[in-house]
Design a protein around this motif. Structure first.
Motif, PDB file in Angstrom:
ATOM      1  N   LEU A  18       0.838  -1.208   0.000  1.00  0.00           N
ATOM      2  CA  LEU A  18       0.000   0.000   0.000  1.00  0.00           C
ATOM      3  C   LEU A  18       0.868   1.251   0.000  1.00  0.00           C
ATOM      4  O   LEU A  18       0.627   2.196  -0.768  1.00  0.00           O
ATOM      5  CB  LEU A  18      -0.923   0.001   1.221  1.00  0.00           C
ATOM      6  N   LEU A  19       1.872   1.274   0.852  1.00  0.00           N
ATOM      7  CA  LEU A  19       2.720   2.456   0.971  1.00  0.00           C
ATOM      8  C   LEU A  19       3.560   2.661  -0.291  1.00  0.00           C
ATOM      9  O   LEU A  19       3.818   3.804  -0.692  1.00  0.00           O
ATOM     10  CB  LEU A  19       3.616   2.335   2.201  1.00  0.00           C
ATOM     11  N   ALA A  20       3.973   1.568  -0.920  1.00  0.00           N
ATOM     12  CA  ALA A  20       4.727   1.698  -2.170  1.00  0.00           C
ATOM     13  C   ALA A  20       3.839   2.286  -3.263  1.00  0.00           C
ATOM     14  O   ALA A  20       4.279   3.143  -4.049  1.00  0.00           O
ATOM     15  CB  ALA A  20       5.263   0.327  -2.590  1.00  0.00           C
ATOM     16  N   HIS A  21       2.572   1.847  -3.313  1.00  0.00           N
ATOM     17  CA  HIS A  21       1.660   2.380  -4.327  1.00  0.00           C
ATOM     18  C   HIS A  21       1.333   3.849  -4.033  1.00  0.00           C
ATOM     19  O   HIS A  21       1.211   4.663  -4.957  1.00  0.00           O
ATOM     20  CB  HIS A  21       0.379   1.545  -4.352  1.00  0.00           C
ATOM     21  N   TYR A  22       1.203   4.176  -2.751  1.00  0.00           N
ATOM     22  CA  TYR A  22       0.983   5.572  -2.340  1.00  0.00           C
ATOM     23  C   TYR A  22       2.129   6.453  -2.845  1.00  0.00           C
ATOM     24  O   TYR A  22       1.905   7.532  -3.414  1.00  0.00           O
ATOM     25  CB  TYR A  22       0.880   5.634  -0.821  1.00  0.00           C
ATOM     26  N   GLY A  64     -17.839  -4.283   8.918  1.00  0.00           N
ATOM     27  CA  GLY A  64     -18.953  -3.366   9.122  1.00  0.00           C
ATOM     28  C   GLY A  64     -18.541  -1.913   9.245  1.00  0.00           C
ATOM     29  O   GLY A  64     -17.504  -1.481   8.722  1.00  0.00           O
ATOM     30  N   TYR A  65     -19.341  -1.148   9.988  1.00  0.00           N
ATOM     31  CA  TYR A  65     -19.206   0.307  10.025  1.00  0.00           C
ATOM     32  C   TYR A  65     -19.174   0.824  11.459  1.00  0.00           C
ATOM     33  O   TYR A  65     -19.750   0.231  12.371  1.00  0.00           O
ATOM     34  CB  TYR A  65     -20.390   0.973   9.306  1.00  0.00           C
ATOM     35  N   ARG A  66     -18.515   1.955  11.607  1.00  0.00           N
ATOM     36  CA  ARG A  66     -18.699   2.762  12.808  1.00  0.00           C
ATOM     37  C   ARG A  66     -19.872   3.700  12.522  1.00  0.00           C
ATOM     38  O   ARG A  66     -20.600   3.497  11.573  1.00  0.00           O
ATOM     39  CB  ARG A  66     -17.431   3.555  13.117  1.00  0.00           C
ATOM     40  N   SER A  67     -20.025   4.744  13.320  1.00  0.00           N
ATOM     41  CA  SER A  67     -21.194   5.615  13.126  1.00  0.00           C
ATOM     42  C   SER A  67     -21.179   6.320  11.775  1.00  0.00           C
ATOM     43  O   SER A  67     -22.218   6.458  11.122  1.00  0.00           O
ATOM     44  CB  SER A  67     -21.271   6.660  14.245  1.00  0.00           C
ATOM     45  N   THR A  68     -20.011   6.758  11.303  1.00  0.00           N
ATOM     46  CA  THR A  68     -19.956   7.514  10.049  1.00  0.00           C
ATOM     47  C   THR A  68     -18.920   6.977   9.072  1.00  0.00           C
ATOM     48  O   THR A  68     -18.820   7.482   7.954  1.00  0.00           O
ATOM     49  CB  THR A  68     -19.630   9.003  10.318  1.00  0.00           C
ATOM     50  N   THR A  69     -18.123   5.979   9.462  1.00  0.00           N
ATOM     51  CA  THR A  69     -17.049   5.493   8.603  1.00  0.00           C
ATOM     52  C   THR A  69     -17.003   3.974   8.589  1.00  0.00           C
ATOM     53  O   THR A  69     -17.310   3.334   9.589  1.00  0.00           O
ATOM     54  CB  THR A  69     -15.676   6.016   9.076  1.00  0.00           C
ATOM     55  N   PRO A  70     -16.587   3.376   7.467  1.00  0.00           N
ATOM     56  CA  PRO A  70     -16.396   1.927   7.431  1.00  0.00           C
ATOM     57  C   PRO A  70     -15.098   1.536   8.136  1.00  0.00           C
ATOM     58  O   PRO A  70     -14.103   2.259   8.071  1.00  0.00           O
ATOM     59  CB  PRO A  70     -16.324   1.619   5.937  1.00  0.00           C
ATOM     60  N   ARG A  71     -15.118   0.391   8.817  1.00  0.00           N
ATOM     61  CA  ARG A  71     -13.888  -0.096   9.456  1.00  0.00           C
ATOM     62  C   ARG A  71     -12.888  -0.589   8.421  1.00  0.00           C
ATOM     63  O   ARG A  71     -11.692  -0.654   8.689  1.00  0.00           O
ATOM     64  CB  ARG A  71     -14.205  -1.239  10.425  1.00  0.00           C
ATOM     65  N   TRP A  72     -13.377  -0.958   7.235  1.00  0.00           N
ATOM     66  CA  TRP A  72     -12.540  -1.644   6.258  1.00  0.00           C
ATOM     67  C   TRP A  72     -11.868  -0.710   5.256  1.00  0.00           C
ATOM     68  O   TRP A  72     -11.247  -1.183   4.297  1.00  0.00           O
ATOM     69  CB  TRP A  72     -13.375  -2.679   5.484  1.00  0.00           C
ATOM     70  N   ALA A  73     -11.978   0.585   5.461  1.00  0.00           N
ATOM     71  CA  ALA A  73     -11.378   1.534   4.510  1.00  0.00           C
ATOM     72  C   ALA A  73     -10.781   2.717   5.258  1.00  0.00           C
ATOM     73  O   ALA A  73     -11.208   3.057   6.373  1.00  0.00           O
ATOM     74  CB  ALA A  73     -12.422   2.018   3.508  1.00  0.00           C
ATOM     75  N   ILE A  74      -9.799   3.334   4.633  1.00  0.00           N
ATOM     76  CA  ILE A  74      -9.188   4.537   5.207  1.00  0.00           C
ATOM     77  C   ILE A  74      -8.581   5.359   4.074  1.00  0.00           C
ATOM     78  O   ILE A  74      -8.179   4.812   3.043  1.00  0.00           O
ATOM     79  CB  ILE A  74      -8.107   4.163   6.252  1.00  0.00           C
ATOM     80  N   ALA A  75      -8.537   6.675   4.262  1.00  0.00           N
ATOM     81  CA  ALA A  75      -7.927   7.573   3.272  1.00  0.00           C
ATOM     82  C   ALA A  75      -6.560   8.011   3.781  1.00  0.00           C
ATOM     83  O   ALA A  75      -6.447   8.599   4.854  1.00  0.00           O
ATOM     84  CB  ALA A  75      -8.815   8.794   3.042  1.00  0.00           C
ATOM     85  N   HIS A  76      -5.519   7.697   3.028  1.00  0.00           N
ATOM     86  CA  HIS A  76      -4.158   8.126   3.353  1.00  0.00           C
ATOM     87  C   HIS A  76      -3.922   9.463   2.657  1.00  0.00           C
ATOM     88  O   HIS A  76      -3.693   9.513   1.445  1.00  0.00           O
ATOM     89  CB  HIS A  76      -3.167   7.068   2.874  1.00  0.00           C
ATOM     90  N   LYS A  77      -4.018  10.552   3.427  1.00  0.00           N
ATOM     91  CA  LYS A  77      -3.983  11.887   2.843  1.00  0.00           C
ATOM     92  C   LYS A  77      -2.545  12.328   2.555  1.00  0.00           C
ATOM     93  O   LYS A  77      -1.600  11.930   3.233  1.00  0.00           O
ATOM     94  CB  LYS A  77      -4.664  12.891   3.798  1.00  0.00           C
ATOM     95  N   PHE A  78      -2.413  13.190   1.565  1.00  0.00           N
ATOM     96  CA  PHE A  78      -1.113  13.763   1.253  1.00  0.00           C
ATOM     97  C   PHE A  78      -0.777  14.842   2.294  1.00  0.00           C
ATOM     98  O   PHE A  78      -1.671  15.410   2.928  1.00  0.00           O
ATOM     99  CB  PHE A  78      -1.112  14.377  -0.143  1.00  0.00           C
ATOM    100  N   PRO A  79       0.506  15.163   2.465  1.00  0.00           N
ATOM    101  CA  PRO A  79       0.895  16.176   3.457  1.00  0.00           C
ATOM    102  C   PRO A  79       0.321  17.550   3.121  1.00  0.00           C
ATOM    103  O   PRO A  79      -0.019  17.845   1.973  1.00  0.00           O
ATOM    104  CB  PRO A  79       2.432  16.200   3.362  1.00  0.00           C
ATOM    105  N   ALA A  80       0.256  18.390   4.155  1.00  0.00           N
ATOM    106  CA  ALA A  80      -0.215  19.761   3.974  1.00  0.00           C
ATOM    107  C   ALA A  80       0.738  20.529   3.054  1.00  0.00           C
ATOM    108  O   ALA A  80       1.905  20.168   2.894  1.00  0.00           O
ATOM    109  CB  ALA A  80      -0.301  20.465   5.324  1.00  0.00           C
ATOM    110  N   GLU A  81       0.220  21.586   2.471  1.00  0.00           N
ATOM    111  CA  GLU A  81       1.022  22.403   1.561  1.00  0.00           C
ATOM    112  C   GLU A  81       2.172  23.067   2.308  1.00  0.00           C
ATOM    113  O   GLU A  81       2.051  23.462   3.468  1.00  0.00           O
ATOM    114  CB  GLU A  81       0.137  23.474   0.918  1.00  0.00           C
ATOM    115  N   LEU A  82       3.320  23.160   1.634  1.00  0.00           N
ATOM    116  CA  LEU A  82       4.527  23.725   2.223  1.00  0.00           C
ATOM    117  C   LEU A  82       4.929  25.001   1.490  1.00  0.00           C
ATOM    118  O   LEU A  82       4.559  25.206   0.339  1.00  0.00           O
ATOM    119  CB  LEU A  82       5.672  22.712   2.142  1.00  0.00           C
ATOM    120  N   ALA A  83       5.692  25.845   2.174  1.00  0.00           N
ATOM    121  CA  ALA A  83       6.221  27.058   1.534  1.00  0.00           C
ATOM    122  C   ALA A  83       7.515  27.444   2.241  1.00  0.00           C
ATOM    123  O   ALA A  83       7.741  27.079   3.402  1.00  0.00           O
ATOM    124  CB  ALA A  83       5.207  28.192   1.613  1.00  0.00           C
ATOM    125  N   TRP A  84       8.368  28.185   1.536  1.00  0.00           N
ATOM    126  CA  TRP A  84       9.646  28.638   2.108  1.00  0.00           C
ATOM    127  C   TRP A  84       9.612  30.148   2.314  1.00  0.00           C
ATOM    128  O   TRP A  84       9.041  30.884   1.514  1.00  0.00           O
ATOM    129  CB  TRP A  84      10.806  28.277   1.176  1.00  0.00           C
TER     130      TRP A  84
END
Length: 749
Positions: free
Chosen positions: A276-280, A311-331
């Motif tokens: 998963l991390l390699a594909h990310y 199954g599911y929690r109240s608002t999210t599935p237990r079987w899925a997750i979103a691996h988000k990209f880092p926040a925007e950076l600036a110098w």
């Protein structure tokens, strides 16, 4: 929310106020994003706010709001379109932000399913499209309805507009009788730029980003406008189906492609977190060249039978997750490092920056946390930023961490000026000149001046009059600052508040004659102060602003001791033992250092016992009683003793008490209770009630709930997983029972 403290340093009042602020900001962001086509808070900022909200709720679970953003999916439909109730809820996804969280996700799933770490477990990974969620309902192969996510349960009917999108088939061959296809409407970068050019030339509104453009285009009351907008659609999920699409997530996506839907070519089947991390990493490298916006990668358990089991929690599935990209950076350039002093005396460094835009927001300040962070050291003593320190004049990388003050992520040494020198963290308080001391094990240096330090004194006064403390109407932070700087009617300590009217009378009612004041407003303030002369014990303890003592701890202390005098006597009596505790901590740290140098195992118990030898039984008993209060512990106990032993602080407290009538904590009617007056300890997992419920029930029956087992413990309630506390109870001969026996004991009361 500038200069927001770390979550673990928040008081209960601060946490409550911040949760209210976050609920307001995130609700507004949800409405803008899902119902207003106007995303003003970017994804990274939104994610960081959600994470901070979740972290605060995790630490202060009892403060979770009814309108908590954690329980919200999307936003209520706007009313511009007809409403559609989804046959199956459109859920949101939990977020992860680093590799460790992905391994944790995999571990949770394996634990839930009872799978070992070596058992095969496949996932799918697909780009997370930054667009507008859409659900398409087909009956007998014909598109009959299209609906936005809305709040997850009810969305907006945008069927006519969806028919204008060429990526969306109007008819399907060989499809299940009922099929709800779910995916994302988006706009490519090229089409977005062309659209904004046309909008600008026509004198119409331009869009901030492709996501807003896609949402605004789909949610047009005139479907012909949607037809003229170049929208696209990726299918990746489904809702109600009359027959399964496949046995796996990957197979089902392939089936959707075979039916004529556009599916993302970067979707892949992966074997475990490493894949998963390699594909990310691969998708992240391609991100800039995709031609459309993505903000992460979504991972899903591939086997659909396992998805159903999870199954599911109240608002999210237990079987899925979103691996988000880092926040925007600036110098940008670091112009200066300023030191501010807070209520507890903490010296906090703040970076002053040449203004730079980060994630759509102009940034000129950033937190530097503490002196170790500036020096390039982490909390564990290891290097951060490869050990690079931060100096005035440096070229620094800044990132936004939500609606809190931004942070410095890196330093470009190639651009460091030759004149730049290492920053020397002050050992003298810049506000009062007192020594700034850093205690063993503490990451923060603190001013030792206490109430003589104007920065601490003013912040403590603001806390004293805050809502959870004395809550004096008409005397807020602004008024506190005014009176603190006043020469004629100064308020420098809490006691000065309650002498204000008498001093005003001596000065011929000068307050009523000042700008912004009058006889009525001055009279109202004096009346409000007079109302607060009688104060409940718990509010008083909290109002003192003692480090680590929040509203919950103050309530626990008040309930345990009952009266102000009993509380003060206990803290005073525990003083010698608190000093021994600190000495024992120092002895333990020294023993660990010596053992590490000599290459042997540290002898902790002998090192600590040697310090405690000779402590009086009374001091030890008072200490054990204080730290035995459930939720208190040694850290809070030392903080209490330290505050009461400071000469200036104690004098300030004594002057305050002379002005007040302190109400004892209400004693509960515990007649007939089989556990009244007994000290009980809960350990292990409780299966029929939460730990908070168990504690509240025991205390309502007159029991004292302790966090540790001692010779004074009467009952230990041990659930599954009980460990050292059960062993110590057996050693001391303490009565031990399971949860069922405990409920049987108290059930009739």
């Amino acid at each position: 929310m500038q200069d927001a403290p770390d979550v673990d340093k928040l008081t209960e009042e601060e946490a409550k106020a911040e949760l209210a602020h976050l609920a307001k900001v995130l609700l507004k962001a949800n409405l803008e994003y899902h119902a207003g086509d106007d995303q003003r808070l970017n994804d990274a900022e939104y994610d960081e706010l959600k994470r901070r909200n979740t972290a605060i709720e995790a630490r202060f679970a009892y403060l979770k709001r009814a309108d908590s953003p954690s329980d919200v999916v999307g936003a209520v439909p706007s009313g511009r379109f007809g409403k559609v109730t989804h046959a199956q809820r459109m859920m949101s996804l939990g977020n992860a932000f680093d590799a460790g969280e992905i391994h944790d996700f995999d571990d949770r799933i394996r634990k839930y399913l009872g799978l070992g770490s070596d058992a095969p477990l496949a996932y799918t990974a697909e780009p997370k499209i930054d667009g507008l969620s859409l659900s398409l309902r087909y009956e007998a192969g014909t598109l009959v309805q299209a609906a936005t996510r809305g709040d997850g349960a009810v969305g907006e009917n945008v069927t006519a507009n969806a028919r204008m999108i060429t990526d969306i088939p109007k008819n399907l061959d060989d499809a299940p009788e009922i099929l709800e296809v779910r995916g994302e409407v988006y706009m490519s970068h090229a089409h977005f730029e062309a659209l904004n050019v046309r909008q600008s030339e026509a004198g119409a509104k331009t869009f901030a980003n492709p996501r807003n453009a896609a949402a605004g285009s789909l949610r047009q009351l005139d479907a012909e406008i949607t037809r003229a907008r170049p929208l696209a659609f990726f299918a990746y999920a489904w809702g109600e189906v009359s027959a399964p699409l496949a046995n796996t997530q990957f197979g089902a996506v392939e089936r959707l492609a075979a039916l004529g839907f556009s599916t993302n070519p970067l979707t892949a089947r992966c074997d475990g977190p490493a894949d998963l991390l390699a594909h990310y990493a691969d998708i992240e490298q391609r991100r800039a060249s995709l031609g459309y916006d993505i903000d992460g990668v979504v991972y899903k358990v591939d086997d659909l039978d396992l998805q159903r089991r999870l199954g599911y929690r109240s608002t999210t599935p237990r079987w899925a997750i979103a691996h988000k990209f880092p926040a925007e950076l600036a110098w940008t350039r670091l112009e200066a490092i300023d030191i501010t002093v807070g209520r507890t005396g903490a010296l906090s460094p703040v970076a002053r920056l040449s203004p730079v835009t980060v994630g759509g927001v102009v940034v000129s300040n950033a937190t530097l946390h503490n002196e170790d962070y500036i020096a390039g050291r982490g909390g564990d003593g290891g290097d951060i930023r490869d050990g690079k320190d931060i100096r005035v004049g440096d070229w620094v990388q800044v990132y936004r961490a939500g609606d809190v003050i931004p942070k410095i992520a890196d330093v470009d040494l190639s651009k460091r000026p030759e004149s730049a020198v290492s920053f020397e963290f002050p050992v003298i308080c810049p506000e009062c000149g007192s020594d700034a001391i850093r205690e063993e094990g503490d990451a923060v240096r603190r001013c030792s001046g206490g109430m003589i330090c104007p920065a601490q004194a003013m912040e403590k006064l603001k806390h004293f009059v805050s809502r959870g403390a004395f809550d004096i109407e008409g005397l807020g932070a602004k008024q506190v600052e005014m009176f603190y700087r006043d020469d004629l009617l100064p308020i420098h300590t809490p006691a000065d508040i309650f002498t204000l009217q008498a001093r005003d009378n001596e000065n011929l009612s000068k307050l009523a004659k000042r700008d912004g004041w009058g006889a009525t407003s001055a009279g109202n303030l004096f009346a409000a102060i007079e109302e607060r002369r009688t104060v409940p014990l718990a509010r008083l303890i909290f109002a003192l602003g003692i480090r680590h003592v929040g509203e919950v701890a103050a309530s626990d202390l008040a309930r345990h001791f009952g009266s102000w005098q009993a509380f003060v006597d206990a803290v005073d009596a525990a003083g010698p033992a608190a000093a021994r505790h600190l000495q024992a901590d120092a002895a333990e740290a020294e023993e660990r250092r010596i053992a590490a140098r000599e290459g042997r195992r540290a002898r902790i118990k002998p090192a600590r016992d040697a310090v405690w030898d000779g402590t009086s039984e009374a001091a030890r008993a008072a200490w054990d009683d204080l730290i035995g209060i459930d939720g208190i512990g040694a850290t809070v106990a030392v903080s209490l003793v330290t505050a009461f032993q400071q000469r200036a602080e104690r004098a300030s407290i004594d002057r305050l008490i002379a002005e007040l009538a302190v109400e004892d904590a209400a004693a509960r009617d515990t007649r007939g209770s089989p556990v009244a007056g007994k000290t009980v300890v809960f350990t292990g997992t409780l299966e029929k009630m939460t730990r908070a419920e168990a504690k509240a029930r025991a205390e309502s029956l007159g029991a004292k709930v302790s966090g540790s087992v001692s010779a004074r413990t009467d009952i230990l309630i041990a659930g599954p997983g009980a460990g050292s506390k059960a062993d110590k109870a057996a050693e001391l001969g303490v009565q031990t029972m399971d949860e069922d026996a405990w409920l049987a004991l108290i059930g009739g009361t």
